[in-house]
Design a protein around this motif. Sequence first.
Motif, PDB file in Angstrom:
ATOM      1  N   PRO A 107      -0.562   2.774  -3.990  1.00 55.72           N
ATOM      2  CA  PRO A 107      -0.782   2.220  -3.809  1.00 55.72           C
ATOM      3  C   PRO A 107      -2.159   1.793  -4.936  1.00 55.72           C
ATOM      4  CG  PRO A 107      -0.473   2.537  -1.738  1.00 55.72           C
ATOM      5  CD  PRO A 107      -0.884   4.211  -2.217  1.00 55.72           C
ATOM      6  N   VAL A 118       1.550  -2.164  -5.061  1.00 52.38           N
ATOM      7  CA  VAL A 118       2.485  -1.327  -4.810  1.00 52.38           C
ATOM      8  C   VAL A 118       4.413  -1.847  -5.452  1.00 52.38           C
ATOM      9  CG1 VAL A 118       4.290  -0.059  -3.180  1.00 52.38           C
ATOM     10  CG2 VAL A 118       1.177  -0.764  -2.764  1.00 52.38           C
ATOM     11  N   GLN A 239       3.556  -6.353  -3.130  1.00 46.61           N
ATOM     12  CA  GLN A 239       4.793  -5.407  -2.959  1.00 46.61           C
ATOM     13  C   GLN A 239       5.284  -6.296  -3.633  1.00 46.61           C
ATOM     14  OE1 GLN A 239       6.132  -4.076   1.422  1.00 46.61           O
ATOM     15  NE2 GLN A 239       7.763  -5.043   0.887  1.00 46.61           N
TER      16      GLN A 239
END
Length: 251
Positions: A107, A118, A239
């Motif tokens: 991360p 990420v 994400q």
Amino acid sequence: MLCCVLLSLCCSTAVHAHFLELIPTTDIVASPAQAKLGFTLQFTHPMAQGPVMPLALPSQFAVVGPMGKQDLLPSLVSKNSDKAQYFNAEYQIKRPGDYLFYVQPQPYWEPAEAKMIVHYTKVVVDAYGMEAGWDTELGLPTEIVPLTRPFGLWTGNLFQGVVKQAGKPVPFAEVEVEWRNDGSITPPSDPYITQVLHADANGTFSYVMPKAGWWGFAALTEADSTMTNPEGKQVPVEQGGLIWVFARDMK
């Protein structure tokens, strides 16, 4: 005075897209002379040509291909660019088939956006024309599954993919697109740096690549859970699911 304030405000709010580059020396291995692949892994702004941001040793670097899944993490070699770490790697193609290389990075804290990032990133390399398995789903938390074969592409081809999160299509997902600038293009203004589009209700997106070179497609979703930032606070997680494809001019 007002003009100066507005100019300062515009400069301070312009944020370029983050892309994790996973770039092989070629996307098609047609002869034994091309079988030793080299890779560059770096976290940067491709169209703006930098800066290169620090990339910690990834959690995973692997390939899924004719010999199953192989862990490539030990092959990573640390490099530095303006004190920012990136990695190189090599891989020897031994059998015909499609090879899906992917990275799960550590991360990354982005204070300007107050979130952790990420980006699960992949690239497909075809070896000796087998052309089998290029649309294999790797089961990444967020992933672009190509509908268009992600190699052997001409400039002007339409690239299509489906954005999936936890294996399910993401309706109207946001997708950012950038060309890996070789220095030949100077964007006239910020909106030209990152192309932005949305998938349809089935999670499918389309984009026509107007120039030869590497193109990065980044599908951006928000993780279900938060992470702790360096200051000890719980923050949201961007994400991303990325795929890199290469387009060639038809000559």
